[in-house]
Design a protein around this motif. Structure first.
Motif, PDB file in Angstrom:
ATOM      1  N   GLY A 181      24.342  19.850   8.415  1.00 11.58           N
ATOM      2  CA  GLY A 181      23.065  19.858   7.731  1.00 11.58           C
ATOM      3  C   GLY A 181      23.085  20.395   6.307  1.00 11.58           C
ATOM      4  O   GLY A 181      22.043  20.524   5.678  1.00 11.58           O
ATOM      5  N   SER A 182      24.259  20.664   5.765  1.00 10.98           N
ATOM      6  CA  SER A 182      24.341  21.278   4.435  1.00 10.98           C
ATOM      7  C   SER A 182      24.328  20.280   3.281  1.00 10.98           C
ATOM      8  O   SER A 182      24.007  20.650   2.153  1.00 10.98           O
ATOM      9  CB  SER A 182      25.595  22.144   4.331  1.00 10.98           C
ATOM     10  N   HIS A 183      24.678  19.031   3.554  1.00 11.13           N
ATOM     11  CA  HIS A 183      24.749  18.023   2.502  1.00 11.13           C
ATOM     12  C   HIS A 183      24.108  16.711   2.939  1.00 11.13           C
ATOM     13  O   HIS A 183      24.120  16.368   4.111  1.00 11.13           O
ATOM     14  CB  HIS A 183      26.215  17.747   2.109  1.00 11.13           C
ATOM     15  N   VAL A 184      23.573  15.999   1.956  1.00 11.25           N
ATOM     16  CA  VAL A 184      23.047  14.659   2.163  1.00 11.25           C
ATOM     17  C   VAL A 184      23.760  13.750   1.180  1.00 11.25           C
ATOM     18  O   VAL A 184      23.994  14.132   0.028  1.00 11.25           O
ATOM     19  CB  VAL A 184      21.517  14.607   1.911  1.00 11.25           C
ATOM     20  N   GLU A 185      24.124  12.574   1.635  1.00  9.65           N
ATOM     21  CA  GLU A 185      24.696  11.575   0.733  1.00  9.65           C
ATOM     22  C   GLU A 185      23.721  10.427   0.640  1.00  9.65           C
ATOM     23  O   GLU A 185      23.040  10.095   1.607  1.00  9.65           O
ATOM     24  CB  GLU A 185      26.065  11.102   1.210  1.00  9.65           C
ATOM     25  N   THR A 186      23.649   9.840  -0.542  1.00  5.83           N
ATOM     26  CA  THR A 186      22.737   8.731  -0.777  1.00  5.83           C
ATOM     27  C   THR A 186      23.482   7.580  -1.433  1.00  5.83           C
ATOM     28  O   THR A 186      24.387   7.793  -2.233  1.00  5.83           O
ATOM     29  CB  THR A 186      21.565   9.165  -1.688  1.00  5.83           C
ATOM     30  N   GLY A 187      23.119   6.362  -1.077  1.00  2.00           N
ATOM     31  CA  GLY A 187      23.667   5.157  -1.685  1.00  2.00           C
ATOM     32  C   GLY A 187      22.535   4.361  -2.295  1.00  2.00           C
ATOM     33  O   GLY A 187      21.400   4.413  -1.820  1.00  2.00           O
ATOM     34  N   SER A 188      22.845   3.595  -3.344  1.00  5.26           N
ATOM     35  CA  SER A 188      21.772   3.029  -4.142  1.00  5.26           C
ATOM     36  C   SER A 188      22.083   1.641  -4.686  1.00  5.26           C
ATOM     37  O   SER A 188      23.214   1.166  -4.641  1.00  5.26           O
ATOM     38  CB  SER A 188      21.509   3.992  -5.301  1.00  5.26           C
ATOM     39  N   PHE A 189      21.030   1.048  -5.275  1.00  7.36           N
ATOM     40  CA  PHE A 189      21.160  -0.209  -5.997  1.00  7.36           C
ATOM     41  C   PHE A 189      21.989  -0.040  -7.270  1.00  7.36           C
ATOM     42  O   PHE A 189      22.353  -1.018  -7.903  1.00  7.36           O
ATOM     43  CB  PHE A 189      19.773  -0.757  -6.381  1.00  7.36           C
ATOM     44  N   THR A 238      20.130   3.846   1.204  1.00  8.95           N
ATOM     45  CA  THR A 238      20.630   4.472   2.417  1.00  8.95           C
ATOM     46  C   THR A 238      20.877   5.954   2.195  1.00  8.95           C
ATOM     47  O   THR A 238      21.067   6.390   1.049  1.00  8.95           O
ATOM     48  CB  THR A 238      21.929   3.762   2.869  1.00  8.95           C
ATOM     49  N   LEU A 239      20.896   6.717   3.284  1.00 10.60           N
ATOM     50  CA  LEU A 239      21.277   8.126   3.204  1.00 10.60           C
ATOM     51  C   LEU A 239      21.805   8.579   4.542  1.00 10.60           C
ATOM     52  O   LEU A 239      21.598   7.945   5.569  1.00 10.60           O
ATOM     53  CB  LEU A 239      20.107   8.999   2.742  1.00 10.60           C
ATOM     54  N   SER A 240      22.512   9.699   4.514  1.00 12.39           N
ATOM     55  CA  SER A 240      23.086  10.285   5.718  1.00 12.39           C
ATOM     56  C   SER A 240      23.178  11.788   5.500  1.00 12.39           C
ATOM     57  O   SER A 240      23.392  12.239   4.371  1.00 12.39           O
ATOM     58  CB  SER A 240      24.484   9.696   5.957  1.00 12.39           C
ATOM     59  N   ILE A 241      23.033  12.553   6.563  1.00 15.06           N
ATOM     60  CA  ILE A 241      23.150  14.002   6.462  1.00 15.06           C
ATOM     61  C   ILE A 241      24.416  14.456   7.182  1.00 15.06           C
ATOM     62  O   ILE A 241      24.798  13.889   8.215  1.00 15.06           O
ATOM     63  CB  ILE A 241      21.893  14.709   7.020  1.00 15.06           C
TER      64      ILE A 241
END
Length: 166
Positions: free
Chosen positions: A14-22, A7-10
């Motif tokens: 628009g300055s940062h992106v967060e990501t989630g992972s396995f 998953t990801l979200s901005i």
């Protein structure tokens, strides 16, 4: 991430992106520099299935296969503070902020979707669906009066909530 992203979200600016992972962690990235900001957010004990920035960009909500919902401070310069909300009995598949940012909604394989106070993590309400495989995805309408729910059986349902006070 050591394993694939789920998953990801901005951020709203628009300055940062967060990501989630396995790998059970959340990373915050500076878009302009293409670099990780600070240390990864740890605390989930299983896959991070959904992440979302709040409308004001001050917090990050995440949910996981570990049945938890967490809200993190997005104040990148300081320590990441965290609040937890419990209550789902199975994987929490998706998290969404209401348009005002006052509430969070989550959905789960336990056939429920729940509304939480985004500031305190206190449960506001819970609704049970009749789908045997649970609720897989959700989002608020821009006016906060409807919620769209996605199910494993390829159906989409729209719930009229009238206001953010579900």
């Amino acid at each position: 991430h050591r394993h694939g992203m789920i998953t990801l979200s901005i951020s709203t600016d628009g300055s940062h992106v967060e990501t989630g992972s396995f790998d059970n962690i959340i990373c915050v990235w500076n878009v302009e520099k293409g670099q990780l900001v600070g240390e990864p957010l740890t605390g989930h004990t299983h896959w991070v299935l959904s992440v979302m920035y709040s409308p004001d960009g001050k917090t990050i909500a995440s949910c996981s296969d570990d049945r938890s919902v967490r809200v993190w401070s997005a104040e990148i310069a300081g320590a990441m503070e965290e609040r937890r909300a419990g209550g789902h009995e199975l994987s929490v598949n998706s998290v969404a902020y209401s348009p005002s940012g006052k509430q969070l909604m989550t959905c789960s394989d336990d056939r429920t979707f729940r509304v939480w106070d985004a500031l305190t993590g206190a449960g506001v309400t819970m609704r049970t669906t009749d789908d045997k495989d649970g609720v897989k995805s959700l989002c608020y309408s821009p006016d906060g009066k409807k919620v769209v729910l996605g199910f494993a059986d390829s159906t989409v349902r729209i719930w009229e909530v009238g206001s953010e006070d579900v």
